[in-house]
Design an enzyme around this catalytic site. Structure first.
Site, PDB file in Angstrom:
ATOM      1  CG  ASP A 393      12.100 -35.284 -82.756  1.00 35.62           C
ATOM      2  OD1 ASP A 393      11.939 -34.047 -82.790  1.00 35.62           O
ATOM      3  OD2 ASP A 393      11.370 -36.051 -82.133  1.00 35.62           O
ATOM      4  CG  HIS A 423       8.414 -33.847 -81.993  1.00 28.44           C
ATOM      5  ND1 HIS A 423       9.223 -34.487 -81.069  1.00 28.44           N
ATOM      6  CD2 HIS A 423       7.391 -33.320 -81.277  1.00 28.44           C
ATOM      7  CE1 HIS A 423       8.716 -34.338 -79.860  1.00 28.44           C
ATOM      8  NE2 HIS A 423       7.593 -33.640 -79.964  1.00 28.44           N
TER       9      HIS A 423
END
Length: 527
Positions: A393, A423
């Protein structure tokens, strides 16, 4: 001799092309060229990311093919074991390969790539909006996804014998409350989740905070990062409007701060059956204080200032607008909006009833997060929550900051950790399947949890029925009716009182709502 050499040189290009064509007929040569081109393109992309300062050490070499296995962290319970055994999506994630798997490309096309302002025209989904009048005079919006324009896509697909049919194509479909990120931005993946939920028989509704998503700001007050008061009234309204439907909730990114705060504050009195957080923010203060790639930070800062500029005149009476627009970071902007001067909470009705005027009060950064941290009441959460996270992420802190102890000790928390997914991305490799793996996992998880509760309720009823029969003995044939009257107490939900409704237009209406709550609910299915 000279003529022979000239003839040879004339044939050289043709011979070269012929040789290349013959080589391309060999499969291993094709794979070699394809892999070489892929590696070269990947190297160029890494250099571009380095120049843009997008790369982080944890994701530098995470753009290649990754192991699709999922690391599950949870406390062994009856519910957890049932979910692990029956939720196939949590066993294996068919995630994409590079370049589709690149975390920055996924983030760019989901959050930065513009979509049509009219969400009804995107993904072929038609929305209808309700405006809900909150107790303090504020307004929040609920966008109901009512249908998909492509009837073929909405048609139910065929399932193999024994395969779980997701959703529930009935007159009272299960409702999924979708909570966007803290910026209120409707993303590509959120609309895709709406479309997939409609196809599988769910009824999605998008919750818009006051002042976001085209929702008017009726009071000079924005919602704090983890203030669930507006969401509480919205959920009560949805349950009152659809009392026979089960409720689920899904948050995207920083929107998890609102969902987790709601679950912690409501505890066992939540109307939700289950919830899911995709790429959640567990530590709000750490999220604002940890720097992330400058390109993303500047884009988010610009987007939030653009939203605030719409109500600059109205907010100037309670906020220092000039100071807010001069902020160079999201952290400074959050401090300027909520930690300098703010109005006394209008929910303190005793003060208002006494005729006292609203007065400004001071607060600091630490105090702000004492009441807004998503996990401040994590021990009170009594709804199964699935959290999907990725180690690559680019927006959130490293995976080492995940609250692993909560997942190991709480019977209601499940963590699915993948090696890639960016993400809120989790794209799949199959070109024919545009749905995100996280969306399929969440919808199947909701179905499995519902099945588990149904089985447990039936089991509790049968155990209570048999126990009562043994205790009384088979004395009268009419005992069966008594047994039915003495069935164990099941899930009881008292409906809140819904106020009057005013029709604004054929696609938007304003609903006044008064909360009268006498609801109690104790769930004991996580033995």
């Amino acid at each position: 001799m000279k003529v022979i050499w000239e003839f040879f040189f004339c044939l050289t290009p043709s011979m070269l092309l012929f040789s290349v064509a013959m080589l391309y007929r060999s499969k291993w040569i094709c794979r070699l060229v394809e892999e070489g081109t892929r590696k070269l393109t990947q190297g160029i992309w890494i250099i571009i990311c380095s120049l843009l300062k997008l790369l982080q050490p944890s994701v530098l070499y995470a753009t290649g093919d990754q192991d699709a296995k999922i690391k599950l962290i949870y406390k062994p319970t009856a519910l957890a074991n049932y979910v692990i055994q029956n939720c196939k999506a949590l066993a294996y994630a068919p995630l994409a390969e590079w370049p589709k798997a690149d975390p920055h490309l996924q983030f760019f096309f989901n959050f930065i790539w513009p979509i049509e302002e009219d969400a009804q025209g995107h993904c072929g989904i038609t929305f209808t909006r309700d405006h809900l009048l909150i107790q303090d005079g504020g307004i929040v919006a609920l966008d109901w996804a009512v249908r998909i324009k492509d009837q073929d896509a909405q048609a139910k697909r065929e399932y193999y014998p024994g395969e779980r049919a997701p959703g529930c194509h009935t007159s009272t479909p299960p409702i999924i409350i979708l909570i966007p990120n803290a910026l209120g931005k409707i993303t590509q993946n959120l609309l895709s989740l709406c479309g997939l939920a409609l196809q599988q028989g769910f009824y999605p509704v998008v919750f818009h905070r006051r002042g976001y998503g085209g929702c008017p700001l009726a009071t000079p007050r924005y919602q704090e990062f983890g203030d669930p008061s507006d969401l509480v009234q919205a959920v009560l309204y949805i349950q009152s409007r659809h009392p026979s439907s089960v409720l689920f909730a899904v948050s995207e990114g920083s929107g998890s701060g609102l969902l987790l705060s709601y679950l912690g504050e409501r505890g066992s009195s939540s109307y939700l059956v289950a919830a899911a957080c995709i790429s959640p923010v567990f530590h709000g203060q750490q999220f604002f204080e940890t720097p992330f790639p400058k390109l993303y930070h500047e884009a988010a800062l610009y987007y939030r200032k653009l939203q605030l500029s719409r109500y600059a005149t109205a907010l100037s009476s309670v906020m220092d607008i000039k100071e807010i627009f001069s902020c160079r970071s999201l952290q400074d902007m959050e401090k300027s909006m909520f930690c300098s001067v703010r109005l006394l909470d209008i929910s303190q009705k005793d003060t208002l009833d006494q005729g006292m005027e609203l007065r400004p009060i001071q607060t600091n950064w630490a105090g702000y997060w004492e009441r807004n941290e998503p996990l401040r009441d994590a021990d009170e959460i009594a709804v199964p929550v699935l959290c999907l996270c990725s180690t690559d992420d680019p927006l959130l802190p490293s995976a080492s900051t995940l609250p692993i102890s909560i997942f190991q000790n709480s019977p209601y928390f499940f963590l699915a950790l993948t090696s890639q997914g960016s993400h809120c991305g989790f794209l799949q490799q199959d070109p024919l399947n545009n749905a995100s793996w996280s969306h399929e996992a969440v919808l199947e998880y909701f179905q499995v949890v519902t099945e588990f509760f149904t089985v447990e309720e039936r089991k509790c009823f049968m155990e209570g029925f048999v126990g009562w029969d043994i205790a009384q003995g088979i004395r009268h044939k009419t005992g069966t009716m008594a047994h039915r009257r003495r069935r164990p107490t099941m899930l009881r939900r008292e409906r809140p009182v819904l106020g009057s409704q005013r029709q604004l237009s054929s696609h938007s209406r304003l609903v006044t709502f008064e909360e009268q709550e006498t609801f109690t609910w104790n769930r004991s299915y996580t033995r």
